[in-house]
Design an enzyme around this catalytic site. Structure first.
Site, mmCIF file in Angstrom:
data_model
loop_
_atom_site.group_PDB
_atom_site.id
_atom_site.type_symbol
_atom_site.label_atom_id
_atom_site.label_comp_id
_atom_site.label_asym_id
_atom_site.label_seq_id
_atom_site.Cartn_x
_atom_site.Cartn_y
_atom_site.Cartn_z
ATOM 1 N N LYS A 125 -6.711 47.289 94.213
ATOM 2 C CA LYS A 125 -6.839 48.031 95.713
ATOM 3 C C LYS A 125 -8.127 47.961 96.077
ATOM 4 C CE LYS A 125 -5.572 50.477 99.043
ATOM 5 N NZ LYS A 125 -6.779 51.307 99.144
ATOM 6 N N ASP A 126 -9.036 48.705 95.201
ATOM 7 C CA ASP A 126 -10.493 48.803 95.368
ATOM 8 C C ASP A 126 -11.180 47.759 94.635
ATOM 9 O OD1 ASP A 126 -10.134 51.436 96.854
ATOM 10 O OD2 ASP A 126 -9.364 52.154 94.905
ATOM 11 N N HIS A 149 -0.337 58.513 92.968
ATOM 12 C CA HIS A 149 1.057 57.406 93.558
ATOM 13 C C HIS A 149 1.060 56.576 92.533
ATOM 14 C CE1 HIS A 149 -2.394 54.578 94.577
ATOM 15 N NE2 HIS A 149 -2.755 55.697 95.348
ATOM 16 N N MET A 183 -9.011 60.399 91.955
ATOM 17 C CA MET A 183 -9.540 61.722 92.668
ATOM 18 C C MET A 183 -8.321 62.547 93.117
ATOM 19 S SD MET A 183 -12.618 60.455 95.175
ATOM 20 C CE MET A 183 -11.704 59.396 96.394
ATOM 21 N N HIS A 213 -1.831 54.813 90.528
ATOM 22 C CA HIS A 213 -2.201 55.384 89.557
ATOM 23 C C HIS A 213 -1.573 55.421 88.409
ATOM 24 C CE1 HIS A 213 -4.266 57.860 93.008
ATOM 25 N NE2 HIS A 213 -5.100 57.428 92.316
ATOM 26 N N GLN A 256 -19.479 60.401 96.925
ATOM 27 C CA GLN A 256 -18.981 59.053 97.503
ATOM 28 C C GLN A 256 -18.542 58.990 98.970
ATOM 29 O OE1 GLN A 256 -16.105 58.574 94.229
ATOM 30 N NE2 GLN A 256 -14.769 57.413 95.759
ATOM 31 N N GLN A 264 -15.232 47.740 94.538
ATOM 32 C CA GLN A 264 -15.632 48.989 93.763
ATOM 33 C C GLN A 264 -15.144 48.410 92.448
ATOM 34 O OE1 GLN A 264 -14.085 53.182 93.718
ATOM 35 N NE2 GLN A 264 -12.580 52.446 92.390
ATOM 36 N N LEU A 297 -0.308 50.923 97.993
ATOM 37 C CA LEU A 297 -0.154 52.283 97.951
ATOM 38 C C LEU A 297 -1.682 52.698 97.940
ATOM 39 C CD1 LEU A 297 2.594 52.831 95.417
ATOM 40 C CD2 LEU A 297 2.848 52.652 97.970
ATOM 41 N N SER A 298 -2.037 54.081 98.618
ATOM 42 C CA SER A 298 -3.204 54.678 98.654
ATOM 43 C C SER A 298 -3.112 56.214 98.607
ATOM 44 C CB SER A 298 -4.202 53.974 99.933
ATOM 45 O OG SER A 298 -5.024 55.073 100.107
HETATM 46 O O1 PAF Z 1 -10.852 54.951 93.103
HETATM 47 C C1 PAF Z 1 -11.380 55.987 93.016
HETATM 48 O O2 PAF Z 1 -10.490 56.934 93.120
HETATM 49 C C2 PAF Z 1 -12.689 56.772 93.017
HETATM 50 O O3 PAF Z 1 -13.435 55.730 93.568
HETATM 51 C C3 PAF Z 1 -13.269 56.817 91.451
HETATM 52 C C4 PAF Z 1 -13.244 55.427 90.775
HETATM 53 C C5 PAF Z 1 -12.214 57.706 90.834
HETATM 54 C C6 PAF Z 1 -14.548 57.348 91.396
HETATM 55 O O4 PAF Z 1 -14.654 58.742 91.998
#
Ligand code: PAF
Length: 270
Positions: A145-146, A30, A26, A33, A57, A149, A179-180
């Site tokens: 980190k997620d 950082h 999104m 990613h 979301q 998810q 990191l976020s």
């Molecule tokens: O983790 C994220 O940045 C988002 O939830 C993702 C996986 C890109 C979906 O929008």
């Protein structure tokens, strides 16, 4: 790097029969990613990154509005990393039909963020579903980190798409803060508080690894954290890292937290 504003054009120009790695993001990129992108570049011939702030979301309009955005800086980072393709699509191309914007969760999956952010993972699964219906990468990369998810996406994708999911470890910065993208919304004081919380939980985890019965002190940790000014825990839970049940032992547990730091909602797991 070729920048695509539409999936249609991307599909015309890119041969997905080749070994393509996909890193959905999104934006507000950082080092977390960057580590996903580097993993993709190691394994795949070409790397595609998407930047799409997925409205479906966000369960709070203000959170969506305040989500950090910095496309120019992101593009510079991606070019420096020699990413092959960037996809930055429009909302109306992803969700032609409103019913595509949510995918239902099973009742038993509604724990932690799925419980406290109703509609959030439903929107995450929907966007991943739309991406994978419309493009056909061989590999996809997500950060631990997620963690919740990651598990939900793994389960969802398993029998539906032919794709390999790769998970990359959480990258921690100064003071062990995960990191976020949301960290840019924190002041120096807020960051110090998050570092204190991260180290408190890391220490608690070390003690639990030594003696699982140490878990009984979780309520003291919750009390300590909630006593910090402008910090409010949403949940702090110990769960089995394979299936997120409360049935765990010293070798398979993880500690999960979601909390507000001066109104910014942060999550982490240890
Ligand atoms: O983790 C994220 O940045 C988002 O939830 C993702 C996986 C890109 C979906 O929008």
């Amino acid at each position: 790097m070729i920048i695509f504003k539409s999936i249609n054009t991307l599909n015309k120009e890119v041969n997905f029969k080749a070994n393509i790695g996909f890193v959905p993001t999104m934006g507000a990129l950082h080092k977390g990613h960057i580590s996903l992108i580097k993993s993709s570049k190691k394994i795949c011939k070409k790397t595609l990154v998407s930047i799409f702030i997925n409205p479906s979301q966000f369960n709070k309009a203000n959170d969506f509005k305040n989500y950090p955005k910095n496309l120019k800086k992101d593009i510079a980072i991606l070019k420096k990393l020699k990413v092959d393709y960037l996809l930055a699509p429009k909302v109306k191309e992803i969700y032609r039909n409103k019913k595509n914007s949510k995918i239902k969760l099973k009742k038993k999956d509604k724990v932690m963020c799925a419980l406290y952010r109703p509609g959030h993972f439903e929107g995450v699964l929907a966007v991943i579903n739309q991406f994978l219906i419309k493009i056909k990468p061989k590999h996809i990369f997500f950060g631990e980190k997620d963690y919740q998810q990651l598990l939900l996406i793994k389960k969802f994708v398993k029998n539906k798409f032919k794709i390999t999911i790769h998970n990359c470890p959480t990258i921690r910065g100064k003071g062990n803060i995960a990191l976020s993208s949301r960290n840019v919304l924190l002041s120096n004081t807020d960051i110090k508080k998050s570092a204190y919380i991260a180290n408190l939980i890391l220490n608690f985890k070390r003690n639990m690894k030594r003696d699982i019965l140490f878990k009984k002190h979780l309520k003291n940790i919750i009390y300590k954290i909630n006593n910090i000014k402008k910090i409010k825990i949403e949940y702090l839970e110990i769960r089995n890292k394979i299936n997120l049940s409360k049935n765990y032992n010293r070798n398979n547990f993880k500690i999960f937290i979601a909390y507000y730091n001066n109104k910014v909602r942060l999550i982490d797991n240890y």
